[in-house]
Design an enzyme around this catalytic site. Structure first.
Site, PDB file in Angstrom:
ATOM      1  N   ALA A  47      35.963  27.593  43.285  1.00 43.60           N
ATOM      2  CA  ALA A  47      37.058  26.693  42.902  1.00 43.60           C
ATOM      3  C   ALA A  47      36.875  26.055  41.535  1.00 43.60           C
ATOM      4  CB  ALA A  47      37.207  25.592  43.958  1.00 43.60           C
ATOM      5  N   ASN A  48      35.882  26.485  40.782  1.00 41.21           N
ATOM      6  CA  ASN A  48      35.613  25.838  39.497  1.00 41.21           C
ATOM      7  C   ASN A  48      36.426  26.432  38.345  1.00 41.21           C
ATOM      8  OD1 ASN A  48      33.403  28.010  40.047  1.00 41.21           O
ATOM      9  ND2 ASN A  48      33.529  27.888  37.821  1.00 41.21           N
ATOM     10  N   GLY A  50      39.847  29.532  37.157  1.00 43.43           N
ATOM     11  CA  GLY A  50      40.851  30.514  37.515  1.00 43.43           C
ATOM     12  C   GLY A  50      41.760  30.107  38.655  1.00 43.43           C
ATOM     13  N   ILE A  51      42.098  31.083  39.507  1.00 46.37           N
ATOM     14  CA  ILE A  51      43.024  30.807  40.601  1.00 46.37           C
ATOM     15  C   ILE A  51      42.399  29.894  41.650  1.00 46.37           C
ATOM     16  CG2 ILE A  51      44.354  32.910  40.249  1.00 46.37           C
ATOM     17  CD1 ILE A  51      42.919  34.180  42.562  1.00 46.37           C
ATOM     18  N   TYR A 203      33.846  47.652  42.414  1.00 45.31           N
ATOM     19  CA  TYR A 203      34.779  46.538  42.598  1.00 45.31           C
ATOM     20  C   TYR A 203      35.855  46.912  43.617  1.00 45.31           C
ATOM     21  CZ  TYR A 203      38.239  42.921  41.542  1.00 45.31           C
ATOM     22  OH  TYR A 203      39.137  41.885  41.645  1.00 45.31           O
TER      23      TYR A 203
END
Length: 323
Positions: A47-48, A50-51, A203
């Site tokens: 949560a630090n 981007g989305i 990925y």
């Protein structure tokens, strides 16, 4: 003369067309739900930035108690400050979580289970993409697979009892449309890149695993009041890719993203939709993009592979597969 005047205004016309059509298309779907999250607890991994950060801001604005689960305490503190300043919320907290360490995952889950009486939404958002060289997690897993999938697999299972206790509750899994590019089903014999390492394939494999996990867990959660859904957020200008790019690659990626990608706020819309919208409160085991139901690849719909992946993953992270 008139021709040259028209030619001079051509860039302006093209720019207006771009903003009116292309950028609007790239922005994708929007969560229209006005649902409040007051009195509800939401965990967001990664949560630090981007989305993840955009999602944290939205949840805080809706009144939720937001737990920002971040790997780097320093960057987490900076993000926490931003979220609090933007929302004015006093219900946002930061907790350290390194998904590349099963020890850290267990420590985080133990803290949550001990100190949080309720958990209404778990958002498995954190991830990384395209490390140019093969790397390993603390536990010997291939790094991309370990962070994007195996760490979240263990975390989710360790928090299931609390989610069930708080039901109705939701699990949201951030996957990617890149899984559509895979030409074969999940490669169990190359889960840690034992045979070969290709950052694009790795990925895609990790995100395919996330969707298969969503499918299998949804079946195991039937009748519990806990739902789980996966999503593709879109192409977004975030640190996910550029942190691993060489300068030349980063330049071209950023130029392309500038014109065709979503902002983090736009990219967070489907995550938010699945976390709060009443219209999906009873939906589980599915895949979404732009706030709408989408069909994942045929390899992501194989129940036999999903079940096998659950068993393999349980053994890898040391979790009882039968729970």
């Amino acid at each position: 003369m008139e021709f040259f005047v028209c030619l001079a205004f051509l860039p302006v016309v093209l720019l207006l067309i771009y903003h009116a059509i292309i950028k609007k298309y790239a922005a994708g779907g929007v969560c229209t739900s006005k649902a409040t999250m007051a009195g509800k607890t939401v965990i967001i991994t990664g949560a630090n930035a981007g989305i993840g950060k955009a999602t944290a801001i939205d949840m805080a604005q809706r009144g939720a108690r937001v737990i920002m689960a971040c790997r780097d305490p320093k960057r987490g503190e900076a993000a926490l400050k931003d979220v609090v300043e933007e929302t004015g919320s006093k219900e946002v907290v930061l907790k350290q979580l390194d998904l590349a360490s099963l020890k850290s995952v267990r420590k985080f889950a133990e803290d949550i289970n001990k100190n949080e009486p309720e958990l209404h939404v778990l958002i498995n958002n954190a991830g990384l993409a395209y490390p140019p060289k093969q790397s390993k997690t603390e536990d010997g897993f291939e790094l991309t697979m370990g962070v994007n999938y195996l760490g979240h697999f263990l975390l989710t299972n360790l928090l299931l009892d609390l989610l069930k206790k708080t039901a109705p509750s939701r699990i949201v899994v951030v996957a990617s449309s890149v899984h559509h590019q895979l030409t074969k089903e999940f490669k169990f014999d190359n889960i840690h890149s034992e045979k070969f390492y290709d950052h694009w394939d790795t990925y895609g494999q990790s995100k395919l695993a996330c969707i298969l996990f969503t499918r299998e867990l949804a079946k195991r959660l039937e009748g519990t009041g806990v739902t789980i859904n996966a999503l593709h957020p879109g192409v977004i200008t975030t640190e996910l890719v550029v942190n691993f790019m060489n300068p030349i690659g980063m330049f071209f990626i950023m130029v392309g993203m500038r014109f065709l990608s979503k902002t983090p706020e736009q990219g967070a819309q489907t995550t938010i939709h699945l976390a709060v919208s009443k219209e999906v409160k009873d939906v589980s085991g599915l895949y979404f993009s732009d706030c709408a139901l989408k069909e994942p690849s045929k390899y992501a719909q194989d129940d036999g592979v999903a079940k096998k992946l659950w068993e393999v993953s349980s053994d890898l992270v040391g979790f009882d597969r039968h729970l």
